[in-house]
Design a protein around this motif. Structure first.
Motif, PDB file in Angstrom:
ATOM      1  N   GLY A  58     -94.894 -34.902  61.973  1.00 37.14           N
ATOM      2  CA  GLY A  58     -93.458 -35.049  61.725  1.00 37.14           C
ATOM      3  C   GLY A  58     -92.676 -35.488  62.947  1.00 37.14           C
ATOM      4  O   GLY A  58     -91.612 -36.112  62.814  1.00 37.14           O
ATOM      5  N   THR A  59     -93.171 -35.168  64.140  1.00 37.04           N
ATOM      6  CA  THR A  59     -92.480 -35.563  65.370  1.00 37.04           C
ATOM      7  C   THR A  59     -92.605 -37.078  65.584  1.00 37.04           C
ATOM      8  O   THR A  59     -91.619 -37.759  65.896  1.00 37.04           O
ATOM      9  N   ASP A 162     -84.140 -35.207  58.620  1.00 35.07           N
ATOM     10  CA  ASP A 162     -85.338 -34.481  59.066  1.00 35.07           C
ATOM     11  C   ASP A 162     -85.674 -33.435  58.010  1.00 35.07           C
ATOM     12  O   ASP A 162     -85.123 -32.349  57.971  1.00 35.07           O
ATOM     13  N   SER A 186     -93.046 -33.355  57.446  1.00 38.51           N
ATOM     14  CA  SER A 186     -94.235 -32.916  58.176  1.00 38.51           C
ATOM     15  C   SER A 186     -95.167 -32.211  57.203  1.00 38.51           C
ATOM     16  O   SER A 186     -94.701 -31.504  56.301  1.00 38.51           O
ATOM     17  N   LYS A 191     -95.738 -25.764  56.480  1.00 40.10           N
ATOM     18  CA  LYS A 191     -94.551 -26.364  55.856  1.00 40.10           C
ATOM     19  C   LYS A 191     -94.691 -26.247  54.334  1.00 40.10           C
ATOM     20  O   LYS A 191     -95.783 -25.979  53.838  1.00 40.10           O
TER      21      LYS A 191
HETATM   22  C1  LIG Z   1     -92.088 -28.885  62.054  1.00 40.60           C
HETATM   23  C2  LIG Z   1     -90.871 -29.638  62.329  1.00 40.60           C
HETATM   24  C3  LIG Z   1     -90.892 -30.902  62.952  1.00 40.60           C
HETATM   25  C4  LIG Z   1     -92.137 -31.506  63.551  1.00 40.60           C
HETATM   26  O1  LIG Z   1     -93.209 -31.646  62.688  1.00 40.60           O
HETATM   27  P1  LIG Z   1     -94.702 -31.732  63.300  1.00 40.60           P
HETATM   28  O2  LIG Z   1     -95.497 -32.241  62.144  1.00 40.60           O
HETATM   29  O3  LIG Z   1     -95.086 -30.362  63.707  1.00 40.60           O
HETATM   30  O4  LIG Z   1     -94.671 -32.695  64.432  1.00 40.60           O
HETATM   31  C5  LIG Z   1     -89.711 -31.589  63.103  1.00 40.60           C
HETATM   32  N1  LIG Z   1     -88.543 -31.074  62.680  1.00 40.60           N
HETATM   33  C6  LIG Z   1     -88.465 -29.858  62.102  1.00 40.60           C
HETATM   34  C7  LIG Z   1     -87.139 -29.350  61.643  1.00 40.60           C
HETATM   35  C8  LIG Z   1     -89.620 -29.088  61.918  1.00 40.60           C
HETATM   36  O5  LIG Z   1     -89.537 -27.893  61.358  1.00 40.60           O
END
Ligand SMILES: *Cc1c(COP(=O)(O)O)cnc(C)c1O
Length: 376
Positions: A58-59, A162, A186, A191
């Protein structure tokens, strides 16, 4: 008791998931196997968006989207002060400045009034160029997109949703991942829709964004793999992870989202009057990534957490530090005070929440909380 019981989910889905993983191993198509495209089509269809591009996490999804809009040094990107670090980290990693916006104390989400104030502050100062807003669907609840999109339009800013915690949520008949100019999610295991490792995705209706992301996620490829037209990176979802997500998606849609909603309703019924329970505005649906209550003050919150812990009830504090107080952002210009975010970091407590939490456990947790607060 587990905070988020991934083992129970696997027990129920074991046959489907095992078969799905085995089929990838049998085919040896570990990278870009057919499951990747199948998953992207299903996710886009579910979110009601033209394109879905899966990626490594997600990043990466956030920073690739910012890159696709040319967000860079000298730009300001507005992010909520109360969120997971990655939301703002992605802005800094593109060289831009995250501008922290205070949140609403009932929904935990970006406060549109504070957002507009922050934009005006940045414009008045005249150093940074406002480029984009990243509203976060915190704990699964969509941010107030009607207001945020209006403000964005007025100031000519892009909106990047996001939805790392928000996949499965909705406002009216519109699903999360369809609210901004683009959205990211993500598939981190904990999640709402998680795989068995890292994973992420980008959602957009824009054809050019789709082509650009597909290029930079694969080393800036051109019309074929060994023609490189720009500097990109390597950000793919593994085929095995896509296969696992395909196996989980149906039950997520058909059962899990309904179950977490029921659990949230039960918690609210049992805890109402004892603590502040999460607020879900009319026509909004949360995907309940977290069930987060608020206590009166830090002492009450910390003592309750200890008490629950001594009764083997796992809890978490999301988030103990507002972004503007994180060491990594020391020296970052602060355009507004964020008293709500500071208060929340001292008073929130997230309780066990997942589709397989049974009623007995919910009652056990709620009774502990009620008895503790009555006697303290
Ligand atoms: C988990 C999360 C991310 C990042 O996701 P990853 O897959 O861990 O890189 C970004 N924004 C929010 C709000 C998150 O909870």
């Amino acid at each position: 008791m587990e905070f988020r019981d991934l083992k129970k989910q696997y027990e129920i889905l074991k046959n489907t998931i095992d078969e799905s993983i085995q089929s990838v191993i049998d085919s040896s198509k570990f990278i870009n196997g057919p499951q990747i495209r199948q998953l992207e089509i299903k996710l886009a269809e579910y979110a009601g968006v033209k394109h879905c591009i899966t990626c490594a996490n997600g990043t990466d999804a956030l920073s690739m989207m910012l890159a696709s809009w040319g967000v860079t040094k000298g730009d300001a990107v507005f992010v909520p002060d109360f969120t997971f670090f990655a939301t703002a980290e992605a802005v800094s990693s593109e060289g831009a400045v995250p501008v922290f916006v205070d949140v609403d104390d009932r929904t935990f989400n970006m406060d549109p009034i504070k957002l507009e104030q922050a934009i005006k502050e940045v414009l008045k100062e005249g150093i940074l160029i406002p480029k984009a807003i990243i509203p976060v669907n915190l704990f699964g609840l969509p941010a107030p997109y009607d207001e945020i999109n209006n403000i964005a339009e007025k100031h000519n800013l892009k909106v990047l949703e996001d939805s790392a915690q928000g996949f499965g949520g909705s406002i009216g008949d519109k699903k999360a991942c369809s609210f901004g100019d683009a959205a990211t999610t993500s598939f981190f295991p904990a999640k709402p829709l998680g795989c068995y490792g890292d994973g992420g995705a980008i959602f957009t209706d824009n054809d050019e964004t789709d082509s650009y992301i597909r290029s930079i996620q694969a080393h800036g490829k051109g019309s074929y793999k060994y023609e490189n037209i720009q500097i990109g990176r390597n950000s793919r979802l593994d085929t095995i992870q896509a296969a696992i997500l395909l196996a989980k998606l149906q039950i997520f849609k058909d059962q899990e989202l309904g179950k977490v909603k029921e659990i949230a309703d039960t918690y609210a019924k049992l805890l109402d009057g004892y603590v502040i329970t999460p607020h879900v505005p009319d026509s909004y649906q949360s995907s309940w990534a977290q069930y987060t209550i608020q206590l009166k003050n830090k002492k009450e919150r910390d003592c309750l957490q200890q008490f629950l812990n001594s009764n083997k009830v796992p809890t978490m504090i999301y988030y103990p530090t507002p972004l503007h107080l994180q060491k990594a952002f020391e020296g970052n210009p602060l355009y507004q005070k964020c008293p709500v975010s500071e208060k929340l970091s001292n008073t929130v407590l997230s309780l066990p929440m997942h589709p397989y939490l049974d009623t007995e456990s919910i009652c056990f947790i709620a009774n502990l909380i009620r008895n503790y607060l009555k006697s303290s």
